[in-house]
Write a protein that holds these residues in place. Sequence first.
Motif, short mmCIF file in Angstrom:
data_model
loop_
_atom_site.label_atom_id
_atom_site.label_comp_id
_atom_site.label_asym_id
_atom_site.label_seq_id
_atom_site.Cartn_x
_atom_site.Cartn_y
_atom_site.Cartn_z
N TYR A 174 0.85 -1.20 0.00
CA TYR A 174 0.00 0.00 0.00
C TYR A 174 0.88 1.24 0.00
O TYR A 174 1.82 1.34 0.79
N GLN A 175 0.57 2.14 -0.88
CA GLN A 175 1.23 3.45 -0.91
C GLN A 175 0.13 4.51 -0.98
O GLN A 175 -0.61 4.58 -1.95
N GLY A 176 0.01 5.28 0.05
CA GLY A 176 -1.03 6.31 0.05
C GLY A 176 -1.15 6.93 1.42
O GLY A 176 -0.33 6.69 2.33
N GLU A 177 -2.21 7.71 1.61
CA GLU A 177 -2.43 8.38 2.88
C GLU A 177 -2.78 7.36 3.97
O GLU A 177 -3.34 6.30 3.69
N SER A 178 -2.50 7.73 5.20
CA SER A 178 -2.89 6.90 6.34
C SER A 178 -4.41 6.95 6.51
O SER A 178 -5.05 7.94 6.17
N LEU A 179 -4.96 5.86 7.03
CA LEU A 179 -6.42 5.79 7.20
C LEU A 179 -6.73 4.95 8.43
O LEU A 179 -6.11 3.91 8.67
N GLN A 180 -7.69 5.41 9.22
CA GLN A 180 -8.21 4.65 10.37
C GLN A 180 -9.66 4.30 10.10
O GLN A 180 -10.46 5.18 9.77
N ILE A 181 -10.01 3.01 10.24
CA ILE A 181 -11.38 2.60 9.94
C ILE A 181 -11.74 1.38 10.79
O ILE A 181 -10.87 0.56 11.11
N GLY A 182 -13.00 1.29 11.23
CA GLY A 182 -13.44 0.19 12.07
C GLY A 182 -14.36 -0.78 11.34
O GLY A 182 -15.13 -0.37 10.46
N PHE A 183 -14.27 -2.06 11.70
CA PHE A 183 -15.13 -3.09 11.10
C PHE A 183 -15.51 -4.13 12.14
O PHE A 183 -14.82 -4.30 13.16
N ASN A 184 -16.59 -4.85 11.87
CA ASN A 184 -16.92 -6.07 12.61
C ASN A 184 -15.93 -7.15 12.16
O ASN A 184 -15.90 -7.53 11.00
N VAL A 185 -15.12 -7.64 13.09
CA VAL A 185 -14.06 -8.56 12.72
C VAL A 185 -14.61 -9.87 12.16
O VAL A 185 -14.02 -10.48 11.27
N GLY A 186 -15.78 -10.29 12.66
CA GLY A 186 -16.39 -11.52 12.15
C GLY A 186 -16.73 -11.43 10.68
O GLY A 186 -16.57 -12.40 9.93
N TYR A 187 -17.20 -10.24 10.25
CA TYR A 187 -17.53 -10.07 8.84
C TYR A 187 -16.29 -10.17 7.96
O TYR A 187 -16.32 -10.75 6.87
N LEU A 188 -15.18 -9.60 8.42
CA LEU A 188 -13.95 -9.66 7.64
C LEU A 188 -13.41 -11.09 7.57
O LEU A 188 -12.97 -11.54 6.50
N MET A 245 -12.57 -13.65 4.34
CA MET A 245 -11.29 -14.34 4.16
C MET A 245 -11.52 -15.84 3.97
O MET A 245 -10.82 -16.50 3.19
N ASN A 246 -12.48 -16.40 4.69
CA ASN A 246 -12.80 -17.83 4.55
C ASN A 246 -13.42 -18.14 3.19
O ASN A 246 -13.23 -19.23 2.65
N ALA A 247 -14.18 -17.20 2.66
CA ALA A 247 -14.89 -17.44 1.40
C ALA A 247 -13.97 -17.32 0.19
O ALA A 247 -14.18 -17.99 -0.83
N LEU A 248 -12.95 -16.48 0.28
CA LEU A 248 -12.02 -16.30 -0.83
C LEU A 248 -11.07 -17.49 -0.91
O LEU A 248 -10.68 -18.05 0.11
#
Length: 367
Positions: free
Chosen positions: A311-325, A329-332
């Motif tokens: 990744y090359q770009g601006e810094s970013l902070q973001i929140g997610f439901n970890v179960g959804y992520l 990952m399991n589906a891919l």
Amino acid sequence: MKLTISRESLITPLQSIAGVVEKKQTMPVLSNVLLEAEDNTLTLTGTNMEVELVARVAPVHVDQPGRITVPARKLADICRALGDEAPIDLALEGDRLHLRSGNSHFTLSTLPAEHFPNVEDEPESFRLALPQKELGRMLDATAFAMAQQDVRYYLNGLLLEVDVNHARVVATDGHRLAMAQLDLDTGCPELRQVIVPRKGVLELARLLDDEESPVTLVIGDNHLRATVGSYTFTSKLIEGKFPDYNRVIPRGGDKTVLADRSTLKSTLQRAGILSHENIRGVRLNLSPNQLQVFANNPDQEQAEDALPVEYQGESLQIGFNVGYLVDVMNALDDDQVKITLSNPNSSALIEAQNDNRCLYVVMPMRL
């Protein structure tokens, strides 16, 4: 009714049928499997009024044709407990079905076949044939994102969409979206959309093998029927309008992250251990060539982890439901995952780096 059948021939279709039959039923006959013996064929049918599964077993030695219903799970449990050596004799005597195998003898209660409900036939409006392997891949890639018991009943299922060049399935629970498609000449002159209920999706997925032999889908106004080998599966469709999923898919994100899928998955799982058990929130801090994952909970416990990313770009902070992520990952099934982001309030678009047949959208959380 009187017939002889091998345990091996009976157990597999019986277990599939028992999966369709609900444990608790308002009508006693819905806990039963319908047995129909004629012309050296035994046909088994199970239904919960929403989904019906019919299995045909042949050749079977039928001494006396007939029809009767017996408790599905009890019959499946008995067959599972029997040995493979001796054949199974089934004989209807009065209102009891007698099952004999070797030294074992079981007597089962019955209900008349006339009480068993039939899924009504309706004219088909479209027919589609596609490889079992591909349909199974599409269902496995998306079914986890279906809603469960949502008041928006049309989300408690899977959208099946067919146009002239594609078959596509989409699932969403309002917080995330999964889409998978197959490029093929469908012969469908116009866009067709139907919503298959959750139970129907899960039972159909169980029938499919990882092989190229075709499954035929017949789509009507109220039902979807699938023929898979010796099985015929029918599901009612959900009436309603599925959300316009194209409006949900984020476009034009300017921050693209490439990560190793298994490394990202294990990092998320570790951090998720100390996330709030109800909210399951994790915070992602993205900076050049690094992704940090943070979690905490009301007990003042904290987790901090990191992994290298492209990744090359601006810094970013973001929140997610970890179960959804983690579900994504399991589906891919690609080694590399591509995540496209724009800002902390916009959904993430997640895809495999080298496979554009599936995409996933996960909404962010305020943490």
